[in-house]
Write a protein that holds these residues in place. Structure first.
Motif, short mmCIF file in Angstrom:
data_model
loop_
_atom_site.label_atom_id
_atom_site.label_comp_id
_atom_site.label_asym_id
_atom_site.label_seq_id
_atom_site.Cartn_x
_atom_site.Cartn_y
_atom_site.Cartn_z
N ARG A 197 -8.39 5.28 18.47
CA ARG A 197 -8.83 5.52 16.74
C ARG A 197 -9.83 6.71 16.58
O ARG A 197 -9.90 7.42 15.68
N ASP A 203 -5.89 -7.23 13.40
CA ASP A 203 -6.34 -6.29 12.64
C ASP A 203 -7.90 -6.55 11.95
O ASP A 203 -8.58 -5.75 12.09
N LYS A 243 0.79 -1.20 -0.14
CA LYS A 243 -0.09 -0.07 -0.12
C LYS A 243 0.83 1.16 0.06
O LYS A 243 0.56 2.27 -0.70
N GLY A 280 -4.39 2.72 4.89
CA GLY A 280 -4.60 2.13 5.92
C GLY A 280 -5.53 0.84 6.09
O GLY A 280 -5.12 -0.17 5.10
N ARG A 281 -5.94 0.86 6.91
CA ARG A 281 -7.14 -0.51 7.04
C ARG A 281 -8.47 -0.26 7.07
O ARG A 281 -9.29 -0.89 6.82
N ASP A 282 -8.92 0.99 7.40
CA ASP A 282 -10.29 1.50 7.62
C ASP A 282 -10.68 2.95 6.80
O ASP A 282 -11.41 3.51 7.21
N ILE A 283 -9.82 3.00 5.71
CA ILE A 283 -10.01 4.47 5.20
C ILE A 283 -11.31 4.45 4.12
O ILE A 283 -11.89 5.48 4.32
N ALA A 314 1.77 -2.20 17.56
CA ALA A 314 0.87 -1.48 17.08
C ALA A 314 -0.79 -1.94 16.88
O ALA A 314 -1.51 -1.06 17.19
N SER A 315 -0.71 -3.27 16.72
CA SER A 315 -2.29 -3.40 16.39
C SER A 315 -2.89 -3.60 17.78
O SER A 315 -4.05 -3.28 17.70
N TYR A 326 -0.61 5.35 13.91
CA TYR A 326 -0.88 4.35 14.96
C TYR A 326 0.51 3.97 15.29
O TYR A 326 0.58 3.65 16.70
N ARG A 327 1.59 3.96 14.64
CA ARG A 327 2.73 3.64 14.90
C ARG A 327 3.35 4.58 15.80
O ARG A 327 4.00 4.17 16.92
N ARG A 377 -10.62 -7.28 15.33
CA ARG A 377 -10.78 -6.38 16.47
C ARG A 377 -12.30 -5.91 16.30
O ARG A 377 -12.83 -5.80 15.14
N ARG A 408 -0.53 -10.02 12.96
CA ARG A 408 -0.98 -8.92 12.79
C ARG A 408 -2.29 -8.61 11.85
O ARG A 408 -3.18 -8.13 12.19
N THR A 441 -1.71 6.49 7.24
CA THR A 441 -2.22 6.47 8.66
C THR A 441 -1.65 5.21 9.77
O THR A 441 -1.66 5.51 10.98
N ARG A 468 9.37 2.43 12.87
CA ARG A 468 9.55 1.03 12.11
C ARG A 468 10.19 -0.12 12.83
O ARG A 468 10.44 -0.98 12.27
O1 C5P Z 1 0.32 0.23 7.90
P1 C5P Z 1 1.23 -0.10 8.90
O2 C5P Z 1 1.60 -1.73 9.05
O3 C5P Z 1 2.31 0.55 9.00
O4 C5P Z 1 0.23 -0.08 10.39
C1 C5P Z 1 0.61 -0.34 11.44
C2 C5P Z 1 -0.54 -1.01 12.43
O5 C5P Z 1 -1.25 0.19 12.51
C3 C5P Z 1 -1.29 -2.20 11.82
O6 C5P Z 1 -0.99 -3.29 11.85
C4 C5P Z 1 -2.85 -1.74 12.29
O7 C5P Z 1 -3.00 -2.45 13.36
C5 C5P Z 1 -2.72 -0.25 12.80
N1 C5P Z 1 -3.46 0.55 11.73
C6 C5P Z 1 -5.03 0.65 11.97
N2 C5P Z 1 -5.68 1.37 11.01
C7 C5P Z 1 -5.10 1.93 10.12
C8 C5P Z 1 -3.85 2.02 9.96
C9 C5P Z 1 -3.11 1.35 10.79
O8 C5P Z 1 -5.32 0.05 12.70
N3 C5P Z 1 -6.07 2.91 9.09
#
Ligand code: C5P
Length: 234
Positions: free
Chosen positions: A113, A188, A17, A133-136, A103-104, A39-40, A191, A184, A35, A95
């Motif tokens: 969030r 993700d 991504k 991200g995951r929820d965009i 992070a998760s 979270y990181r 949840r 992870r 995003t 990183r």
């Molecule tokens: O994208 P990346 O792997 O850097 O994201 C790190 C962690 O942030 C993901 O494993 C996820 O738990 C969380 N995350 C999220 N929602 C997002 C982006 C990332 O929950 N929009």
């Protein structure tokens, strides 16, 4: 007035991504918003302050009092993202393996969030953004003109991450990485709040056997159809 369309890119860990999103952002002269980096950054702050990723109350307070700034910098047509946590640069620290592995859990906390989603919407308000991200597509920008759900096989995602880390001199085995990514993805996707899932109106792209250029070309084509205009300088 909106300065361009909004492009939402979601997908599991290691699906490419951010690499793709950065290239697309350069092509259209758009803002890139990672995003995951946000979270990181919260996760890093929690670790620095000794707050457990399971301590929801403290994490909620911590997220409320945190300033995160993402700065896109273009170097030779390549976009580099710099991340600042309460004015201190943390581009590389976020990183680390420790941050990645925690992070998760931090991202599963509802109040964390709510806070970050609010910031993300403000950052994207003017349009002309590529956000990953995951929820965009499902939560942050449900009205994005273009939504993509990027994935690849677990083997391919692990292989890509392995090569990336190897290039940075990080020693880790492919099997270890595969296990981390699986774990992870599980957290993700399962949840309670805003889990990773494909928006009903998102376009699914399996990149397992595609090159980066092929994926970028496809997304440019889709973006142009949605009204994006190429940046003539790129
Ligand atoms: O994208 P990346 O792997 O850097 O994201 C790190 C962690 O942030 C993901 O494993 C996820 O738990 C969380 N995350 C999220 N929602 C997002 C982006 C990332 O929950 N929009």
């Amino acid at each position: 007035m909106k300065q361009g369309i909004s492009i939402a890119i979601d997908g599991p860990a290691g699906s490419g991504k951010s690499t793709i999103a950065k290239l697309i952002a350069v092509k259209f002269g758009y803002l890139y918003i990672d995003t995951g980096a946000m979270y990181r950054a919260i996760t890093l702050k929690a670790l620095q302050q000794g707050v457990s990723p399971q301590d929801e109350k403290s994490l909620a307070e911590l997220a409320m009092g945190t300033k995160i700034v993402l700065r896109d910098e273009k170097q030779d047509k390549e976009l580099k993202l710099r991340v600042f946590l309460d004015e201190v640069e943390v581009t590389h620290q976020i990183r680390s393996l420790e941050v990645t592995n925690n992070a998760s859990a931090v991202a599963a906390v509802a109040a964390v969030r709510t806070n970050l989603v609010k910031m993300q919407r403000q950052m994207a308000a003017a349009g002309g953004v590529v956000m990953d991200g995951r929820d965009i597509g499902t939560v942050v920008l449900p009205h994005a003109e273009l939504k993509l759900f990027l994935t690849a096989s677990i083997g391919e995602r692990s292989r890509r991450r392995f090569l990336e880390l190897e290039a940075k001199g990080v020693s880790v085995t492919l099997a270890e990485l595969e296990e981390q990514i699986r774990h992870r993805d599980f957290l993700d996707s399962n949840r309670q709040v805003d889990p990773l899932c494909q928006a009903t109106d998102a376009i699914f792209l399996d990149t397992t056997s595609l090159t980066i250029d092929q994926v970028v070309e496809k997304i440019i084509e889709l973006s142009l159809e949605k009204g994006a205009a190429l940046d003539v300088c790129n």
